[in-house]
Design an enzyme around this catalytic site. Structure first.
Site, PDB file in Angstrom:
ATOM      1  N   GLU A 256       0.893  -1.166   0.000  1.00  0.00           N
ATOM      2  CA  GLU A 256       0.000   0.000   0.000  1.00  0.00           C
ATOM      3  C   GLU A 256       0.923   1.205   0.000  1.00  0.00           C
ATOM      4  OE1 GLU A 256      -1.209   3.290   1.842  1.00  0.00           O
ATOM      5  OE2 GLU A 256      -1.376   1.854   3.495  1.00  0.00           O
ATOM      6  N   CYS A 295      -1.381   8.820   3.150  1.00  0.00           N
ATOM      7  CA  CYS A 295      -1.261   8.211   1.823  1.00  0.00           C
ATOM      8  C   CYS A 295      -2.525   8.404   1.004  1.00  0.00           C
ATOM      9  CB  CYS A 295      -0.934   6.733   1.950  1.00  0.00           C
ATOM     10  SG  CYS A 295      -2.080   5.820   3.010  1.00  0.00           S
TER      11      CYS A 295
END
Length: 677
Positions: A256, A295
């Protein structure tokens, strides 16, 4: 100065050297030192495999879920300490809630998923049985069993609590132990979290280990049964994914990675609309929560060209109201970046971005702060850039991992879809619009490049969790630059830690292996009606066959009058015959189900407490006046409910008529009491 210890092979390991310093993001003072010197990574992994794994796998999914719930409650009672420690990472109280409460929330969520969507067993069956042989003597089932290794976490610095907990939860429910390797800058928060978990004594020994410092030769000791879950930069993900051991042994690797997420304002929106305000509010929130170190933060903001100036002005005005400074001050809306090194990274990225556009708010080299020294602490101003030519390469290639976003114009849905795709894969995106047609076009056009998409309008805003909030029941991840992986997603995240195996054999053998009755397996009929048996006495295959029961025209007409269901196929002979599926008036499907229940139910009080639903109901053959119905009810699955005086029993119901053809098939779900203890 103290040095962080690692928790491996059942004890706390003090590093062999003095370690490297970690600094307070606000004051610049040294907080602690970090080193993994002396950690035997091979021994740590073996300990997880030999001690932690077996201890977790002895428990059922429901028992594991109960432990997660207890752990979540334990940590929630102690979260104030984690809030206070997080101040040193530059996080405000609101930032810490996002991190700490979010992580604890994942534990609660997976506890619920484990109890409600997983069986009270150690094996998960994926999908129904597949009949392979024409005669019914050969079938197959997909079953999922936990990998016999360790789930290795390589976490980013921005979420030192949520990061490890959102990975721990599905791994633990699946039956895998975890080894957590936090990023250095904020590792002291993760270390305290793990200390709390160890102090609780709730998790079996070996189910959680911690390495503070470098990963050393950890990857050299991985096997095909281990799993790596990585969060961080795309470049680091690429390096780890291509590690020789990962490649040679096909180690399951989930990444990720940071991505150039976008938000799109619809062409239907004008200044003064609720959606206009929502777009601006969301953009400012994503720039300033965790000082933009998320993120999922919005890096690219696409707006209709005619609104570029309006959006820039409104966003700049909101950013001007944000107070930057010491996060211990309740008036501060944005704290510091995690480290001085991170600030330099952001400034370098901004130099590249300003080649394509210019700031409409913020100076990357100057910021006024409250309660702190702007240079000693890792402070930076929020920076909003404007790029008038959206086809410039820089905004679609360079990410400033901080409070930075770039406004760009678009002129059509087709163009904004192409611009969104130039990010080469994103974790999250959002479309702010009241136009459903535009939303559909953009969502379907951008979905192949996104892991999650939020469509935000005035109605959704009443309960929306926001652009940048990953939720445990939804997948978190994305294609391409975003890492190509998936985390969480409810049961999907659990199954990522398990191996799916297709098992073939006779129905009897498959039933014995899986603990679930498979069509074609032996049925057991006894003098005792299955509804008279307590949960402990029921066995898969226990069966009652009841009937026949003749269906007359009077039954059909009475049911129609009583329920009001006078659909023509039940009441009009001529119209029913004109229907290509029928040869005349037919019985109602729900009349068939009701008559079947009347046949198989034992009416007296007993262990069966309630019928709580039907699943997979299909009507297969029409029933005409004069047909005779027989029902075969077979115990398909028996699941005790953890900590309760009852359990769930799933029954296979097959309603047939006089020629043996199946009229209806479905699963009946009941709650059945245990014997009194």
């Amino acid at each position: 100065m103290a040095t962080l210890s690692s928790y491996v092979t059942g004890s706390w390991h003090v590093p062999d050297d003095e370690g490297a310093p970690l600094h307070d993001a606000v004051t610049g003072e040294e907080v602690v030192r970090i080193s993994s010197a002396g950690v035997d990574f091979g021994a740590a992994l073996q300990y997880g495999r030999r001690v932690g794994g077996p201890a977790i796998r002895e428990m059922t999914f429901h028992q594991r879920a109960a432990l997660l719930k207890a752990l979540a409650s334990y940590l929630r009672e102690r979260r104030e300490e984690l809030y206070a420690l997080s101040l040193r990472t530059g996080a405000t109280r609101g930032d810490s809630r996002f991190d700490v409460d979010g992580g604890i929330g994942v534990l609660f969520s997976y506890s619920s998923k484990g109890r409600r969507e997983m069986p009270n067993d150690t094996v998960y069956l994926d999908g129904p049985a597949e009949q392979i042989g024409k005669g019914g003597s050969f079938a197959a089932r997909h079953l999922c069993t936990p990998l016999r290794g360790v789930a290795v976490q390589i976490n980013a610095f921005n979420f030192p609590v949520w990061g490890p907990l959102e990975k721990l939860a599905p791994a633990f429910i699946a039956g895998m132990p975890s080894l957590v390797k936090p990023a250095g800058q904020t590792a002291y928060v993760t270390a305290r979290l793990v200390e709390m978990i160890v102090e609780s004594g709730l998790l079996p020994e070996g189910s959680l280990q911690l390495v503070c410092g470098s990963a050393g030769d950890l990857f050299e000791h991985l096997t095909e049964q281990d799993l790596v879950a990585f969060t961080g930069s795309a470049s680091t993900a690429q390096k780890l994914r291509t590690h020789p051991v990962v490649a040679a042994r096909s180690v399951r690797f989930n990444a990720e990675a940071d991505s150039l997420n976008c938000s799109i304002l619809g062409p239907d929106v004008t200044p003064g609309d609720r959606e206009f305000d929502l777009f601006v509010e969301q953009l400012v929130t994503e720039m300033t929560v965790k000082a933009g170190q998320k993120c999922t933060a919005i890096r690219r903001a696409f707006v209709p060209r005619a609104l570029l100036g309006d959006v820039a002005e409104a966003t700049a005005a909101r950013l001007a109201a944000i107070t930057v400074g010491n996060p211990a001050d309740p008036a501060v809306g944005m704290g510091a970046l995690a480290s001085l090194g991170q600030r330099e990274e952001v400034r370098r990225a901004l130099k590249a971005l300003t080649a394509a556009g210019s700031p409409v708010f913020g100076d990357p080299d100057h910021v006024d702060v409250v309660g702190a020294d702007a240079e000693r602490g890792a402070f930076i101003s929020p920076v909003l850039l404007r790029v008038d030519e959206a086809d410039r390469a820089e905004p679609h290639e360079v990410e400033a991992f901080g409070p930075v976003s770039t406004l760009m114009p678009y002129t059509s849905a087709e163009q904004v879809i192409e611009l969104a795709a130039r990010g080469q894969g994103s974790l999250a995106g959002s479309v702010v619009t009241g136009d459903a047609a535009f939303a559909r076009q953009v969502v379907l056009g951008t979905a192949p490049w996104h892991g999650r998409l939020l469509v935000l309008d005035a109605e959704a805003a009443k309960e929306s969790t926001g652009h940048g909030s990953p939720l445990p029941m939804l997948v978190h991840g994305g294609p391409g630059r975003a890492g190509g992986g998936e985390e969480m997603g409810g049961v999907r995240g659990i199954l990522h830690h398990m191996n799916r195996t297709a098992v073939q054999g006779s129905p009897d053998m498959l039933s014995a292996i899986t603990g679930r009755w498979v069509a074609g397996a032996a049925r057991t009929e006894t003098e005792v009606h299955p509804f008279r048996k307590h949960l402990e006495d029921l066995r898969i295959g226990d069966t009652v066959v009841a009937g026949p029961r003749r269906v007359d025209l009077e039954d059909i007409e009475h049911f129609a009058e009583f329920t009001g269901d006078t659909f023509y196929a039940h009441m009009d002979e001529e119209a029913a015959r004109a229907n290509p599926f029928f040869d005349g008036r037919v019985a109602h499907g729900y009349l068939i189900v009701s008559l079947a229940a009347g046949l198989f139910v034992d009416p007296d009080p007993g262990p069966v407490l309630a019928n709580y639903g039907l699943e997979n109901l299909r009507f297969l053959t029409p029933v005409y006046p004069g047909d005779e119905l027989t029902v075969t009810l077979t115990a398909k699955g028996v699941d005790p409910r953890e900590g309760a005086e009852y359990g769930e029993v799933r029954w296979d119901a097959d309603v047939t008529k006089q020629d043996g053809s199946s009229v209806a098939k479905y699963d009946v779900l009941t709650l059945v009491a245990r014997r009194e203890r």
